[in-house]
Design a protein around this motif. Sequence first.
Motif, mmCIF file in Angstrom:
data_model
loop_
_atom_site.group_PDB
_atom_site.id
_atom_site.type_symbol
_atom_site.label_atom_id
_atom_site.label_comp_id
_atom_site.label_asym_id
_atom_site.label_seq_id
_atom_site.Cartn_x
_atom_site.Cartn_y
_atom_site.Cartn_z
ATOM 1 N N LYS A 297 -80.613 -33.021 54.375
ATOM 2 C CA LYS A 297 -81.106 -33.863 53.296
ATOM 3 C C LYS A 297 -82.270 -33.099 52.658
ATOM 4 O O LYS A 297 -83.396 -33.137 53.150
ATOM 5 C CB LYS A 297 -81.579 -35.211 53.826
ATOM 6 N N LEU A 298 -81.971 -32.385 51.593
ATOM 7 C CA LEU A 298 -82.951 -31.477 51.005
ATOM 8 C C LEU A 298 -83.660 -32.110 49.812
ATOM 9 O O LEU A 298 -83.031 -32.514 48.837
ATOM 10 C CB LEU A 298 -82.262 -30.188 50.562
ATOM 11 N N PHE A 299 -84.988 -32.156 49.899
ATOM 12 C CA PHE A 299 -85.815 -32.685 48.821
ATOM 13 C C PHE A 299 -86.587 -31.528 48.189
ATOM 14 O O PHE A 299 -87.253 -30.765 48.884
ATOM 15 C CB PHE A 299 -86.793 -33.733 49.354
ATOM 16 N N VAL A 300 -86.485 -31.416 46.870
ATOM 17 C CA VAL A 300 -87.204 -30.378 46.136
ATOM 18 C C VAL A 300 -88.374 -31.020 45.403
ATOM 19 O O VAL A 300 -88.183 -31.880 44.539
ATOM 20 C CB VAL A 300 -86.282 -29.664 45.120
ATOM 21 N N LEU A 301 -89.581 -30.616 45.753
ATOM 22 C CA LEU A 301 -90.771 -31.114 45.075
ATOM 23 C C LEU A 301 -90.967 -30.310 43.798
ATOM 24 O O LEU A 301 -90.856 -29.082 43.805
ATOM 25 C CB LEU A 301 -92.004 -30.979 45.977
ATOM 26 N N GLU A 302 -91.258 -31.000 42.707
ATOM 27 C CA GLU A 302 -91.435 -30.299 41.440
ATOM 28 C C GLU A 302 -92.548 -30.922 40.617
ATOM 29 O O GLU A 302 -92.877 -32.100 40.775
ATOM 30 C CB GLU A 302 -90.125 -30.295 40.647
#
Length: 298
Positions: free
Chosen positions: A184-189
């Motif tokens: 479950k990959l979360f990309v912070l931007e």
Amino acid sequence: MKTIIGITGTTSVGKSAVGVKLAQRLNSEIVSADSMQIYKGMDIGTAKINACETCGIVHHMIDIVEPCDNYSSFLYQLQASQIIDRMDTVPVVVGGTGFYFDSLIYPPEFGNLKETRRKELRAILDTQGLDALCDRLKQLDAETYGSIDLNNPQRVLRAVEIAESGASLSRGVWRNAEAKYNLKLFVLERSRDSLYTQIDSRVDKMIDLGLVDEVKTLVNKYGVCDTSAFQAIGYKEIIEYLRGSVDLSETVDKIKINTRHYAKRQITYFKKMDVFKYIDVECKSVSEITDDILNSLD
């Protein structure tokens, strides 16, 4: 299949603090996915999390390699997966090296490339220079050529080696294989302007904290080695400064520019990954970002 939670994003986006808060909420541990924080003695220039910032959360895959030694994603996935498989709770994997995440989920078959060819490619690097290897990579794998740090000799050499084997460092052709974990990959931007402001501020802070002295210490201990560690952004520029090639002001500006370029390459790589969700961190506290992640998992 074991579930792992991944927190990634560009440099300076705030991954470490969110990872710690998430691990606290899950009563878990953190596995680093940062290709530079694996090196011992490289603390300031890699923004390595310190003992106070960990808040007691166990961090794995940090300070495990001497800067004079080479390290690969193949070794990373072997060691990191052993740690993950032993954990009873949901592992939290935190870092900005997208390829490390890919190697964890789809273990690469790049460990058995021919040693003789590796020596030949290294000879090309030594005699003809980095540009010759870059040209070779562009011919074999234009996509990887456009997405990796072409100023990193070890990374370029590895990419050529993989391309000649019929695979691709950028596309990860092993993705046809079954995934090892449920990521479950979360990309912070954050916005580009905000990110660049954060990058500039971080670089200035690194200089204030003693990055120049840190690099001096490394050079005095190891010399300038032909390894990825000594090609890391912040370190290679300071080495040039220590050689008298540029003044400190120019060096700092160059580190900022190169870090911005690296952030752009990270963004490009994230777009190719199986992202579970992008999280806008603008004007949000660490707790709010963590809540967003946990609510998305419900």
